[in-house]
Design a protein around this motif. Structure first.
Motif, PDB file in Angstrom:
ATOM      1  N   ASP A 149       0.810  -1.230   0.000  1.00 17.08           N
ATOM      2  CA  ASP A 149       0.000   0.000   0.000  1.00 17.08           C
ATOM      3  C   ASP A 149       0.836   1.270   0.000  1.00 17.08           C
ATOM      4  N   LYS A 150       2.170   1.149   0.019  1.00 20.87           N
ATOM      5  CA  LYS A 150       2.991   2.358   0.107  1.00 20.87           C
ATOM      6  C   LYS A 150       3.913   2.502  -1.101  1.00 20.87           C
ATOM      7  N   VAL A 151       4.357   3.720  -1.309  1.00 18.04           N
ATOM      8  CA  VAL A 151       5.348   4.004  -2.352  1.00 18.04           C
ATOM      9  C   VAL A 151       6.568   3.092  -2.157  1.00 18.04           C
ATOM     10  N   GLU A 152       6.963   2.911  -0.891  1.00 15.76           N
ATOM     11  CA  GLU A 152       8.136   2.081  -0.588  1.00 15.76           C
ATOM     12  C   GLU A 152       7.936   0.637  -1.046  1.00 15.76           C
ATOM     13  N   ASP A 153       6.699   0.158  -0.980  1.00 17.34           N
ATOM     14  CA  ASP A 153       6.423  -1.218  -1.425  1.00 17.34           C
ATOM     15  C   ASP A 153       6.608  -1.355  -2.933  1.00 17.34           C
ATOM     16  N   ILE A 154       6.147  -0.344  -3.654  1.00 21.83           N
ATOM     17  CA  ILE A 154       6.274  -0.385  -5.118  1.00 21.83           C
ATOM     18  C   ILE A 154       7.745  -0.268  -5.510  1.00 21.83           C
ATOM     19  N   ARG A 155       8.456   0.621  -4.852  1.00 21.90           N
ATOM     20  CA  ARG A 155       9.893   0.770  -5.160  1.00 21.90           C
ATOM     21  C   ARG A 155      10.671  -0.486  -4.773  1.00 21.90           C
ATOM     22  N   PHE A 156      10.279  -1.125  -3.682  1.00 18.58           N
ATOM     23  CA  PHE A 156      10.895  -2.392  -3.269  1.00 18.58           C
ATOM     24  C   PHE A 156      10.679  -3.459  -4.352  1.00 18.58           C
ATOM     25  N   GLY A 157       9.452  -3.555  -4.847  1.00 16.66           N
ATOM     26  CA  GLY A 157       9.166  -4.542  -5.891  1.00 16.66           C
ATOM     27  C   GLY A 157      10.016  -4.295  -7.131  1.00 16.66           C
ATOM     28  N   LEU A 158      10.105  -3.043  -7.529  1.00 20.60           N
ATOM     29  CA  LEU A 158      10.899  -2.691  -8.713  1.00 20.60           C
ATOM     30  C   LEU A 158      12.378  -2.983  -8.472  1.00 20.60           C
ATOM     31  N   ALA A 159      12.873  -2.626  -7.281  1.00 17.98           N
ATOM     32  CA  ALA A 159      14.296  -2.840  -6.976  1.00 17.98           C
ATOM     33  C   ALA A 159      14.644  -4.327  -6.954  1.00 17.98           C
ATOM     34  N   ALA A 160      13.663  -5.143  -6.579  1.00 22.48           N
ATOM     35  CA  ALA A 160      13.899  -6.593  -6.525  1.00 22.48           C
ATOM     36  C   ALA A 160      13.761  -7.243  -7.899  1.00 22.48           C
ATOM     37  N   GLY A 161      13.263  -6.497  -8.865  1.00 21.27           N
ATOM     38  CA  GLY A 161      13.055  -7.060 -10.197  1.00 21.27           C
ATOM     39  C   GLY A 161      11.730  -7.774 -10.336  1.00 21.27           C
ATOM     40  N   ALA A 162      10.844  -7.578  -9.348  1.00 26.56           N
ATOM     41  CA  ALA A 162       9.529  -8.215  -9.366  1.00 26.56           C
ATOM     42  C   ALA A 162       8.491  -7.268  -9.968  1.00 26.56           C
ATOM     43  N   ASP A 166      -3.437   7.533  -0.890  1.00 29.45           N
ATOM     44  CA  ASP A 166      -2.429   8.582  -0.821  1.00 29.45           C
ATOM     45  C   ASP A 166      -1.211   8.194  -1.676  1.00 29.45           C
ATOM     46  N   SER A 167      -0.835   6.918  -1.607  1.00 31.20           N
ATOM     47  CA  SER A 167       0.320   6.455  -2.378  1.00 31.20           C
ATOM     48  C   SER A 167       0.062   6.552  -3.875  1.00 31.20           C
ATOM     49  N   GLU A 168      -1.183   6.336  -4.257  1.00 25.37           N
ATOM     50  CA  GLU A 168      -1.528   6.381  -5.682  1.00 25.37           C
ATOM     51  C   GLU A 168      -1.191   7.753  -6.257  1.00 25.37           C
ATOM     52  N   SER A 169      -1.546   8.816  -5.529  1.00 28.80           N
ATOM     53  CA  SER A 169      -1.242  10.153  -6.050  1.00 28.80           C
ATOM     54  C   SER A 169       0.239  10.474  -5.911  1.00 28.80           C
ATOM     55  N   ARG A 170       0.870   9.993  -4.835  1.00 30.63           N
ATOM     56  CA  ARG A 170       2.321  10.238  -4.694  1.00 30.63           C
ATOM     57  C   ARG A 170       3.097   9.555  -5.814  1.00 30.63           C
ATOM     58  N   LEU A 171       2.710   8.330  -6.152  1.00 29.37           N
ATOM     59  CA  LEU A 171       3.398   7.593  -7.225  1.00 29.37           C
ATOM     60  C   LEU A 171       3.249   8.326  -8.559  1.00 29.37           C
ATOM     61  N   ALA A 172       2.048   8.857  -8.788  1.00 28.70           N
ATOM     62  CA  ALA A 172       1.825   9.593 -10.038  1.00 28.70           C
ATOM     63  C   ALA A 172       2.759  10.804 -10.088  1.00 28.70           C
ATOM     64  N   GLY A 173       2.914  11.495  -8.945  1.00 25.88           N
ATOM     65  CA  GLY A 173       3.800  12.645  -8.875  1.00 25.88           C
ATOM     66  C   GLY A 173       5.257  12.274  -9.092  1.00 25.88           C
ATOM     67  N   LEU A 174       5.617  11.070  -8.688  1.00 26.99           N
ATOM     68  CA  LEU A 174       6.999  10.603  -8.838  1.00 26.99           C
ATOM     69  C   LEU A 174       7.225   9.934 -10.196  1.00 26.99           C
ATOM     70  N   ASP A 175       6.141   9.805 -10.957  1.00 27.61           N
ATOM     71  CA  ASP A 175       6.194   9.104 -12.244  1.00 27.61           C
ATOM     72  C   ASP A 175       6.679   7.653 -12.085  1.00 27.61           C
ATOM     73  N   ILE A 176       6.238   7.031 -11.015  1.00 25.08           N
ATOM     74  CA  ILE A 176       6.504   5.599 -10.806  1.00 25.08           C
ATOM     75  C   ILE A 176       5.188   4.864 -11.048  1.00 25.08           C
ATOM     76  N   LYS A 177       5.238   3.887 -11.934  1.00 26.79           N
ATOM     77  CA  LYS A 177       4.001   3.192 -12.303  1.00 26.79           C
ATOM     78  C   LYS A 177       3.988   1.752 -11.799  1.00 26.79           C
ATOM     79  N   PRO A 178       3.088   1.451 -10.856  1.00 24.83           N
ATOM     80  CA  PRO A 178       2.897   0.048 -10.526  1.00 24.83           C
ATOM     81  C   PRO A 178       2.335  -0.676 -11.755  1.00 24.83           C
ATOM     82  N   ALA A 179       2.534  -1.975 -11.829  1.00 28.46           N
ATOM     83  CA  ALA A 179       1.987  -2.729 -12.964  1.00 28.46           C
ATOM     84  C   ALA A 179       0.470  -2.710 -12.928  1.00 28.46           C
ATOM     85  N   HIS A 180      -0.076  -2.555 -11.704  1.00 28.20           N
ATOM     86  CA  HIS A 180      -1.526  -2.561 -11.554  1.00 28.20           C
ATOM     87  C   HIS A 180      -1.878  -1.888 -10.227  1.00 28.20           C
TER      88      HIS A 180
END
Ligand SMILES: [Mg+2]
Ligand SMILES: [Zn+2]
Length: 194
Positions: A134-147, A159-173
């Motif tokens: 549920d957090k930006v850190e979780d999405i970045r962790f997944g990306l850093a792990a190659g998952a 809240d993370s959804e809008s923060r991720l958009a601001g950071l231009d980080i896209k979860p797969a879903h």
């Protein structure tokens, strides 16, 4: 052959986010977690919880208490048809940690340390794995792990959804909750013939 993992954040993903719970009675598991974890395990995923627990480092609870809480959590999930293979946690905090817990470790999400350790200890294929949180850190962790990272809108998710958009980080879903996240993952795997 290496297996694929479903990495799951704990608070705000599997159970309601409540700050720093120190005993199992404070944990409210989302009803959808049982079905989601059960379905992922049945589909061949190693289900592994990865959780930042700086409450340990901050002195709010001891590692022994966290260990008891996690044993009870794993029992409750298993009793509900949701087997979890392992729970990894990071007790550190670079600024707020006390004593040996005050360190810039490699295991606090978004650093991928917990995934790398799990991959060694459970023979996992990280590129074939998923991270749900549920957090930006979780999405970045997944990306850093190659998952493949999936955001849930529970916990801090909106809240993370809008923060991720601001950071231009896209979860797969982005899913409403863990049930929908795992349904999307299993559908994606089926469509790919995996
Ligand atoms: Mg969380
Ligand atoms: Zn750590």
């Amino acid at each position: 052959m290496s297996r694929k993992a479903l990495f799951l954040d704990r608070d705000g993903t599997i159970n309601v986010e409540t700050g720093y719970p120190h005993e199992f009675s404070q944990i409210e598991i989302y009803p959808g977690s049982f079905e989601a974890i059960g379905a992922a395990a049945a589909a061949g995923f190693a289900v592994i919880i990865v959780t930042n627990q700086s409450g340990v480092g901050r002195g709010y609870l001891e590692e022994a208490a966290l260990g008891r809480l996690h044993a009870r959590l794993a029992e409750a999930l298993a009793a509900g048809g949701a087997p979890v293979e392992a729970i990894y946690y990071c007790p550190h905090h670079e600024q707020a940690g006390l004593g040996r817990y005050k360190t810039a470790c490699d295991c606090r999400k978004p650093a991928p340390g917990m995934a790398l350790r799990a991959a060694r200890e459970h023979d996992l294929d990280l590129r074939a794995s998923y991270m749900v949180g549920d957090k930006v850190e979780d999405i970045r962790f997944g990306l850093a792990a190659g998952a493949t990272p999936v955001l849930v809108r529970t916990g801090y998710g909106r809240d993370s959804e809008s923060r991720l958009a601001g950071l231009d980080i896209k979860p797969a879903h982005i899913a409403d909750g863990i049930r929908e996240a795992v349904a999307w993952i299993l559908g994606r795997e089926r469509a790919a013939g995996r």
